[in-house]
Design an enzyme around this catalytic site. Structure first.
Site, short mmCIF file in Angstrom:
data_model
loop_
_atom_site.label_atom_id
_atom_site.label_comp_id
_atom_site.label_asym_id
_atom_site.label_seq_id
_atom_site.Cartn_x
_atom_site.Cartn_y
_atom_site.Cartn_z
N HIS A 22 0.83 -1.21 0.00
CA HIS A 22 0.00 0.00 0.00
C HIS A 22 0.86 1.25 0.00
O HIS A 22 1.27 1.75 1.05
CB HIS A 22 -0.93 -0.02 1.23
CG HIS A 22 -1.95 1.07 1.24
ND1 HIS A 22 -3.31 0.82 1.37
CD2 HIS A 22 -1.85 2.41 1.13
CE1 HIS A 22 -3.97 1.96 1.34
NE2 HIS A 22 -3.09 2.96 1.21
N HIS A 24 1.17 4.98 -2.61
CA HIS A 24 0.65 5.71 -3.79
C HIS A 24 1.86 6.30 -4.49
O HIS A 24 2.58 7.12 -3.89
CB HIS A 24 -0.29 6.83 -3.34
CG HIS A 24 -1.48 6.32 -2.57
ND1 HIS A 24 -2.72 6.18 -3.12
CD2 HIS A 24 -1.58 5.89 -1.28
CE1 HIS A 24 -3.55 5.69 -2.21
NE2 HIS A 24 -2.89 5.52 -1.09
N HIS A 202 -9.78 1.66 -0.54
CA HIS A 202 -9.61 2.38 0.73
C HIS A 202 -10.97 2.46 1.42
O HIS A 202 -11.93 2.94 0.83
CB HIS A 202 -9.14 3.81 0.48
CG HIS A 202 -7.68 3.94 0.18
ND1 HIS A 202 -7.09 3.35 -0.90
CD2 HIS A 202 -6.70 4.63 0.82
CE1 HIS A 202 -5.81 3.65 -0.91
NE2 HIS A 202 -5.53 4.43 0.12
N GLU A 205 -10.74 4.19 6.82
CA GLU A 205 -9.56 4.96 7.19
C GLU A 205 -10.01 6.18 7.98
O GLU A 205 -9.74 6.28 9.18
CB GLU A 205 -8.77 5.39 5.94
CG GLU A 205 -7.53 6.24 6.26
CD GLU A 205 -6.90 6.89 5.04
OE1 GLU A 205 -7.55 6.97 3.97
OE2 GLU A 205 -5.75 7.37 5.17
N ASP A 284 2.10 7.13 1.95
CA ASP A 284 2.68 8.25 1.20
C ASP A 284 3.93 8.71 1.97
O ASP A 284 3.86 9.68 2.74
CB ASP A 284 1.66 9.40 1.11
CG ASP A 284 0.36 8.94 0.45
OD1 ASP A 284 0.31 8.87 -0.78
OD2 ASP A 284 -0.59 8.62 1.20
N1 ADE Z 1 -4.47 8.96 -1.66
C1 ADE Z 1 -3.20 9.01 -1.26
N2 ADE Z 1 -3.09 8.70 0.04
C2 ADE Z 1 -4.35 8.43 0.47
C3 ADE Z 1 -4.91 8.05 1.72
N3 ADE Z 1 -4.16 7.85 2.81
N4 ADE Z 1 -6.23 7.89 1.79
C4 ADE Z 1 -7.02 8.07 0.71
N5 ADE Z 1 -6.54 8.43 -0.47
C5 ADE Z 1 -5.22 8.60 -0.60
ZN ZN Z 2 -3.56 4.92 0.78
#
Ligand code: ADE
Ligand code: ZN
Length: 338
Positions: A22, A24, A202, A205, A284
């Site tokens: 996971h 991006h 996702h 979260e 990220d």
């Molecule tokens: N896009 C990039 N990081 C994300 C995250 N943590 N949650 C949702 N969309 C994302």
């Molecule tokens: Zn993510």
């Protein structure tokens, strides 16, 4: 209370073969690379994007998503995608990550005038170069963006299905969980599933367990990105175990975004003890000041996880990956032999 992790344990964690499921890709661009790409492409990045220390500036989930969009705007060519892929995989390999599956966003590429074909070609080149140089294996999960809506999502999934590439191994969705309903995205995920692409989304979260229920009830997913809010619903935890759903856990991201305020509040150890399949991921990395290796170290320290548990996390991750079975069994053996 955080446990002291001795030098021997730290060195064992460093050497442990790790898996990232996971991240991006656009969110892996470090500030210095963003500056380099912006210069190369004669683009001026919004100065509000950076804080006084040169890191990315954001203060909540909405401003994080908009900082993510701003960083992505430094890209202009397939070659830029090659470079960000290579840099990300190089960093991963330096922490003994042996396999990384990364989310890519054709919508962000299109915003920069980069076609799907050029994007995939660039990323595939970055994957090949990194495998040659560092022996890391990379694969791609194509994602749509929830807040851009189902019509845009359909466009993304159809483009993916009509342009198959051996490194594209799955389909997913990120973005703002408050936007639209997951039921509205069912036709999009069904296109991916029918074409043979396993799916992740996702959910749970920033929104509650109901969003995870929607994900597993309406979408053909075998994995959930985050899903940490499931901890607040006993029945949901049971359903996750019974349906063999894997949770891609990103503790550093959750803490940075204020979803949990302290490591002691984070549900990872409780999810593991419920028998749920989990992985440890960076999401990220430069936005949340983390890396996959850092997640393993922080989890060892704050959750008092021993090296056998960390090894089992690598194994659960590899088993849940979307890679072909031959590569999977080779990498599973590599972890087992550690
Ligand atoms: N896009 C990039 N990081 C994300 C995250 N943590 N949650 C949702 N969309 C994302
Ligand atoms: Zn993510």
């Amino acid at each position: 209370m955080a446990k002291f992790v001795n030098y021997k344990m730290q060195s064992r964690i460093n050497k442990l073969p790790k898996i990232e499921l996971h991240s991006h890709l656009e969110g892996t661009i470090k500030p210095e690379l963003a500056h380099q790409l912006a210069k190369r492409n004669a683009i001026s990045l919004d100065y509000c994007l950076f804080d006084d220390n040169g890191g990315y500036a954001w203060s909540n989930f909405a401003s994080f998503l908009s900082a993510y969009d701003s960083v992505s705007s430094c890209l202009r060519k397939g070659e830029d995608y090659r470079d960000i892929t290579y840099n990300y995989l190089k960093d991963c390999a330096g922490e003994n990550v042996i396999y990384a599956e990364t989310f890519i966003s054709p919508d962000h590429a299109a915003e920069c005038g980069i076609s799907y074909g050029d994007m995939i070609k660039g990323i595939a080149q970055g994957i090949d170069d990194a495998e040659n140089d560092f022996e890391i294996i990379g694969r791609i999960i194509v994602t749509c963006v929830r807040h851009l809506g189902p019509a845009q999502g359909l466009n993304v999934v159809q483009t993916m299905v009509n342009n198959p590439h051996p490194y594209v191994v799955g389909f997913g969705m990120g973005g703002d969980e408050n936007a639209f309903t997951l039921e509205e995205f069912a036709p999009i995920f069904n296109v991916a599933e029918k074409a043979g692409y396993p799916c992740t989304v996702h959910a749970g979260e920033i929104c509650g367990p109901e969003n995870v229920w929607d994900a597993i009830n309406y979408l053909p997913v075998s994995r959930i990105g985050h899903g940490v809010q499931s901890i607040f619903d006993e029945k949901l935890l049971t359903a996750i175990v019974n349906r063999n759903i894997h949770l891609e856990i990103c503790p550093g991201s959750n803490l940075a975004l204020g979803i949990f305020h302290d490591w002691v509040d984070h549900p990872l150890p409780r999810l593991i003890s419920r028998g749920i399949s989990v992985s440890l991921n960076s999401d990220d990395p430069p936005f949340f000041h983390t890396t996959v290796g850092q997640e393993y170290h922080d989890s060892a320290k704050n959750f008092e996880l021993g090296d056998e548990v960390l090894k089992s996390i690598s194994l659960m991750a590899m088993e849940a990956s979307f890679v072909d079975t031959k590569t999977k069994s080779k990498l599973v053996n590599k972890i087992k032999n550690f």
